[in-house]
Design a protein around this motif. Structure first.
Motif, PDB file in Angstrom:
ATOM      1  N   TYR A  81       0.807  -1.213   0.000  1.00 41.65           N
ATOM      2  CA  TYR A  81       0.000   0.000   0.000  1.00 41.65           C
ATOM      3  C   TYR A  81       0.846   1.272   0.000  1.00 41.65           C
ATOM      4  CZ  TYR A  81      -3.193  -3.613   1.724  1.00 41.65           C
ATOM      5  OH  TYR A  81      -3.906  -4.760   1.880  1.00 41.65           O
ATOM      6  N   GLN A  82       2.063   1.166  -0.468  1.00 46.75           N
ATOM      7  CA  GLN A  82       2.971   2.313  -0.419  1.00 46.75           C
ATOM      8  C   GLN A  82       2.452   3.512  -1.200  1.00 46.75           C
ATOM      9  OE1 GLN A  82       5.941   2.891   1.293  1.00 46.75           O
ATOM     10  NE2 GLN A  82       5.313   1.056   2.412  1.00 46.75           N
ATOM     11  N   ASP A  83       1.635   3.278  -2.210  1.00 49.87           N
ATOM     12  CA  ASP A  83       1.135   4.381  -3.040  1.00 49.87           C
ATOM     13  C   ASP A  83      -0.207   4.914  -2.556  1.00 49.87           C
ATOM     14  OD1 ASP A  83      -0.284   2.103  -3.670  1.00 49.87           O
ATOM     15  OD2 ASP A  83      -0.442   2.565  -5.808  1.00 49.87           O
ATOM     16  N   GLN A  84      -0.669   4.443  -1.395  1.00 58.16           N
ATOM     17  CA  GLN A  84      -1.968   4.851  -0.894  1.00 58.16           C
ATOM     18  C   GLN A  84      -1.839   5.795   0.301  1.00 58.16           C
ATOM     19  OE1 GLN A  84      -4.741   1.656  -0.211  1.00 58.16           O
ATOM     20  NE2 GLN A  84      -4.052   0.503  -2.005  1.00 58.16           N
ATOM     21  N   ASP A  85      -2.791   6.718   0.419  1.00 58.01           N
ATOM     22  CA  ASP A  85      -2.891   7.568   1.596  1.00 58.01           C
ATOM     23  C   ASP A  85      -3.738   6.865   2.639  1.00 58.01           C
ATOM     24  OD1 ASP A  85      -1.419   9.656   0.464  1.00 58.01           O
ATOM     25  OD2 ASP A  85      -3.202  10.509  -0.489  1.00 58.01           O
ATOM     26  N   TYR A  86      -3.218   6.763   3.847  1.00 58.71           N
ATOM     27  CA  TYR A  86      -3.946   6.125   4.936  1.00 58.71           C
ATOM     28  C   TYR A  86      -4.901   7.123   5.600  1.00 58.71           C
ATOM     29  CZ  TYR A  86      -1.251   1.731   5.207  1.00 58.71           C
ATOM     30  OH  TYR A  86      -0.691   0.501   4.954  1.00 58.71           O
ATOM     31  N   TRP A  87      -6.025   6.604   6.059  1.00 61.10           N
ATOM     32  CA  TRP A  87      -6.984   7.415   6.825  1.00 61.10           C
ATOM     33  C   TRP A  87      -6.341   7.890   8.124  1.00 61.10           C
ATOM     34  CZ3 TRP A  87     -11.741   9.560   6.465  1.00 61.10           C
ATOM     35  CH2 TRP A  87     -12.466   9.791   7.638  1.00 61.10           C
ATOM     36  N   ALA A  88      -5.796   6.961   8.918  1.00 62.84           N
ATOM     37  CA  ALA A  88      -4.992   7.263  10.108  1.00 62.84           C
ATOM     38  C   ALA A  88      -5.724   8.109  11.147  1.00 62.84           C
ATOM     39  CB  ALA A  88      -3.683   7.929   9.708  1.00 62.84           C
ATOM     40  N   ARG A  89      -7.018   7.900  11.282  1.00 63.52           N
ATOM     41  CA  ARG A  89      -7.817   8.595  12.288  1.00 63.52           C
ATOM     42  C   ARG A  89      -8.803   7.589  12.893  1.00 63.52           C
ATOM     43  NH1 ARG A  89      -7.031  14.000  11.764  1.00 63.52           N
ATOM     44  NH2 ARG A  89      -8.934  14.629  12.853  1.00 63.52           N
ATOM     45  N   PRO A  90      -9.518   7.948  13.935  1.00 62.16           N
ATOM     46  CA  PRO A  90     -10.529   7.038  14.465  1.00 62.16           C
ATOM     47  C   PRO A  90     -11.575   6.698  13.402  1.00 62.16           C
ATOM     48  CG  PRO A  90     -10.094   8.802  16.024  1.00 62.16           C
ATOM     49  CD  PRO A  90      -9.395   9.178  14.752  1.00 62.16           C
ATOM     50  N   SER A 154     -28.285  -2.161   4.449  1.00 63.05           N
ATOM     51  CA  SER A 154     -29.729  -2.066   4.612  1.00 63.05           C
ATOM     52  C   SER A 154     -30.130  -2.659   5.955  1.00 63.05           C
ATOM     53  CB  SER A 154     -30.432  -2.824   3.486  1.00 63.05           C
ATOM     54  OG  SER A 154     -31.826  -2.795   3.667  1.00 63.05           O
ATOM     55  N   GLY A 155     -30.544  -1.783   6.881  1.00 63.21           N
ATOM     56  CA  GLY A 155     -30.999  -2.254   8.181  1.00 63.21           C
ATOM     57  C   GLY A 155     -29.899  -2.673   9.120  1.00 63.21           C
ATOM     58  N   VAL A 156     -28.650  -2.451   8.747  1.00 63.97           N
ATOM     59  CA  VAL A 156     -27.502  -2.898   9.548  1.00 63.97           C
ATOM     60  C   VAL A 156     -26.520  -1.751   9.736  1.00 63.97           C
ATOM     61  CG1 VAL A 156     -25.594  -4.542   9.714  1.00 63.97           C
ATOM     62  CG2 VAL A 156     -27.723  -5.218   8.588  1.00 63.97           C
ATOM     63  N   ARG A 157     -26.008  -1.610  10.929  1.00 62.92           N
ATOM     64  CA  ARG A 157     -24.917  -0.685  11.207  1.00 62.92           C
ATOM     65  C   ARG A 157     -23.781  -1.483  11.840  1.00 62.92           C
ATOM     66  NH1 ARG A 157     -23.903   4.870  11.548  1.00 62.92           N
ATOM     67  NH2 ARG A 157     -22.511   5.508  13.236  1.00 62.92           N
ATOM     68  N   ILE A 158     -22.551  -1.132  11.487  1.00 64.54           N
ATOM     69  CA  ILE A 158     -21.370  -1.825  11.999  1.00 64.54           C
ATOM     70  C   ILE A 158     -20.530  -0.829  12.784  1.00 64.54           C
ATOM     71  CG2 ILE A 158     -19.409  -3.293  11.437  1.00 64.54           C
ATOM     72  CD1 ILE A 158     -20.702  -3.872   8.748  1.00 64.54           C
ATOM     73  N   THR A 159     -20.042  -1.241  13.946  1.00 64.71           N
ATOM     74  CA  THR A 159     -19.276  -0.334  14.780  1.00 64.71           C
ATOM     75  C   THR A 159     -18.264  -1.114  15.614  1.00 64.71           C
ATOM     76  OG1 THR A 159     -19.487   1.538  16.319  1.00 64.71           O
ATOM     77  CG2 THR A 159     -20.893  -0.378  16.728  1.00 64.71           C
ATOM     78  N   ASP A 160     -17.408  -0.393  16.326  1.00 67.01           N
ATOM     79  CA  ASP A 160     -16.388  -0.987  17.187  1.00 67.01           C
ATOM     80  C   ASP A 160     -16.399  -0.322  18.553  1.00 67.01           C
ATOM     81  OD1 ASP A 160     -15.175  -2.954  15.589  1.00 67.01           O
ATOM     82  OD2 ASP A 160     -13.765  -1.549  14.703  1.00 67.01           O
ATOM     83  N   PRO A 161     -16.067  -1.060  19.615  1.00 68.14           N
ATOM     84  CA  PRO A 161     -15.927  -0.430  20.928  1.00 68.14           C
ATOM     85  C   PRO A 161     -14.644   0.373  21.068  1.00 68.14           C
ATOM     86  CG  PRO A 161     -15.515  -2.778  21.088  1.00 68.14           C
ATOM     87  CD  PRO A 161     -15.966  -2.520  19.690  1.00 68.14           C
ATOM     88  N   VAL A 162     -13.633   0.079  20.246  1.00 62.53           N
ATOM     89  CA  VAL A 162     -12.384   0.852  20.210  1.00 62.53           C
ATOM     90  C   VAL A 162     -12.230   1.379  18.793  1.00 62.53           C
ATOM     91  CG1 VAL A 162      -9.877   0.780  20.475  1.00 62.53           C
ATOM     92  CG2 VAL A 162     -11.342  -0.529  22.038  1.00 62.53           C
ATOM     93  N   ARG A 163     -12.031   2.692  18.641  1.00 62.97           N
ATOM     94  CA  ARG A 163     -12.110   3.327  17.325  1.00 62.97           C
ATOM     95  C   ARG A 163     -10.776   3.527  16.627  1.00 62.97           C
ATOM     96  NH1 ARG A 163     -17.470   4.902  16.466  1.00 62.97           N
ATOM     97  NH2 ARG A 163     -18.653   3.847  18.093  1.00 62.97           N
ATOM     98  N   CYS A 164      -9.662   3.259  17.309  1.00 67.36           N
ATOM     99  CA  CYS A 164      -8.334   3.405  16.693  1.00 67.36           C
ATOM    100  C   CYS A 164      -7.633   2.054  16.627  1.00 67.36           C
ATOM    101  CB  CYS A 164      -7.467   4.380  17.488  1.00 67.36           C
ATOM    102  SG  CYS A 164      -8.049   6.083  17.460  1.00 67.36           S
ATOM    103  N   ALA A 165      -6.802   1.877  15.617  1.00 71.41           N
ATOM    104  CA  ALA A 165      -6.049   0.631  15.478  1.00 71.41           C
ATOM    105  C   ALA A 165      -5.045   0.495  16.614  1.00 71.41           C
ATOM    106  CB  ALA A 165      -5.322   0.615  14.138  1.00 71.41           C
TER     107      ALA A 165
END
Length: 282
Positions: A81-90, A154-165
Motif C-alpha cells: 500500500y505504499q502508493d496509498q494515503d492512509y486514513w490514520a484517524r478514528p 440495509s438495516g444494519v450498522r457496523i461499529t467498534d468499541p475501540v475506534r483506533c487501530a
C-alpha cells in the motif's frame, strides 16, 4: 426486503482526512481529563445525532498510544500500500442511523480500516463479513473497498468499541474504557430502532455489557457468558423494547482459516440475528 438506506458515516467523505494541528494538540491535552470538552466522555454526550457523532469521533486523540500507533502505521505503510494515503484517524460506525441490527467488532485493523477509512474494510475479516451481508440482502454489493465506493447497508450498522487501530490488535483495558462513550452514545441514539446486537468475538461481548447498561437496558444476573450462537436478552428500564445480543466468533483469519468459524456458520447466525431484529434476510 427492507429499503436500502444511505450510510451516515463521514468515512464516505475524503475531506475528513484533513487534520488541524491546533485541534490535535488540544485533543492530546484532553487524554487524561474526562471533563475536557474534547474528551470522549464530553464530546460524545454533546452529539445530537449519529451524523454529528460520526464526525466528531474522527478527531479524537484521547489515547496517546493508539494515536502514535495509527499515525506511525500510516507513515511506514505496508509494502503493498505504499502508493496509498492512509486514513490514520478514528473510525466511525457505518450504516443507516435507524438500523435495527448492529454488528460490533473489536478495533480497526492497522492496514485495514486505518488505511481505508471504513470499518471492516481492506482486510480478510471485512471481505468475509460484507460478502455474507450481501448474500443475505443486507448490502448492495459483496465487497467494501474504501470510503466513497458506493457500498450501502440495509438495516444494519457496523461499529467498534475501540475506534483506533491498536498495536498487535490488543487495546488495553484503559483504552477500551476511554473509548466507551462513543459506542454508548451511538447505542443511545439508536434506541428508537435498534433491537439486536451481534458481538463479533468475546472482546466485543464483554465490552458491550456496560454499554448496554449505560444506554438504558437491564443486565441479567449472572452476566451472560460469550459463546458462538449464545443469546442474551436485556429488558429496557423505561418499558420500551428489549434488546437481544448474539455472540459470534470473530471473523478473523485465525478463526476462519482453522474452521472454527465457517462461512455457513456466519451466514446462519447473521440471518437469525437479522430476523430477530425484524429484518427479512434472504
Amino acid at each position: 426486503m427492507p429499503t436500502e438506506a444511505a450510510p451516515s458515516s463521514p468515512a464516505d467523505e475524503p475531506s475528513h482526512l484533513a487534520s488541524d494541528p491546533a485541534s490535535d494538540t488540544a485533543s492530546d491535552q484532553a487524554a487524561d481529563d474526562p471533563e475536557h470538552p474534547r474528551h470522549p466522555a464530553e464530546a460524545a454526550a454533546r452529539a445530537a445525532g449519529l451524523a454529528a457523532l460520526d464526525r466528531v469521533v474522527t478527531g479524537c486523540r484521547a489515547c496517546p498510544r493508539l494515536v502514535a500507533w495509527r499515525e506511525e502505521t500510516a507513515r511506514t505503510k505496508r509494502r503493498a500500500y505504499q502508493d496509498q494515503d492512509y486514513w490514520a484517524r478514528p473510525i466511525p460506525g457505518f450504516g443507516p442511523p435507524d438500523a435495527p441490527l448492529v454488528l460490533v467488532g473489536l478495533a480497526p485493523a492497522a492496514h485495514g480500516a486505518n488505511r481505508t477509512g471504513r470499518i471492516f474494510t481492506g482486510d480478510p475479516s471485512g471481505d468475509l463479513l460484507y460478502a455474507a451481508l450481501y448474500e443475505l440482502g443486507l448490502a448492495n454489493r459483496p465487497e467494501s473497498v474504501r470510503y466513497g465506493d458506493g457500498l450501502e447497508l440495509s438495516g444494519v450498522r457496523i461499529t467498534d468499541p475501540v475506534r483506533c487501530a491498536p498495536p498487535d490488535n490488543k487495546p488495553s483495558t484503559a483504552e477500551r474504557d476511554t473509548c466507551r462513550p462513543w459506542i454508548t452514545r451511538e447505542l443511545e441514539l439508536m434506541r428508537p430502532t435498534v433491537r439486536t446486537v451481534v458481538a463479533l468475538g468475546g472482546f466485543a461481548w464483554q465490552a458491550m455489557l456496560p454499554v448496554i447498561a449505560d444506554a438504558g437496558w437491564q443486565l441479567p444476573r449472572p452476566r451472560p457468558a460469550f459463546g458462538h450462537a449464545a443469546v442474551a436478552a436485556f429488558p429496557a428500564r423505561d418499558g420500551g423494547p428489549d434488546l437481544r445480543m448474539y455472540g459470534c466468533y470473530h471473523v478473523s483469519p485465525r478463526n476462519t482459516n482453522t474452521g472454527r468459524l465457517t462461512t455457513a456458520m456466519l451466514r446462519d447466525l447473521l440471518r437469525e440475528a437479522a430476523r430477530s431484529a425484524g429484518l427479512d434476510p434472504r
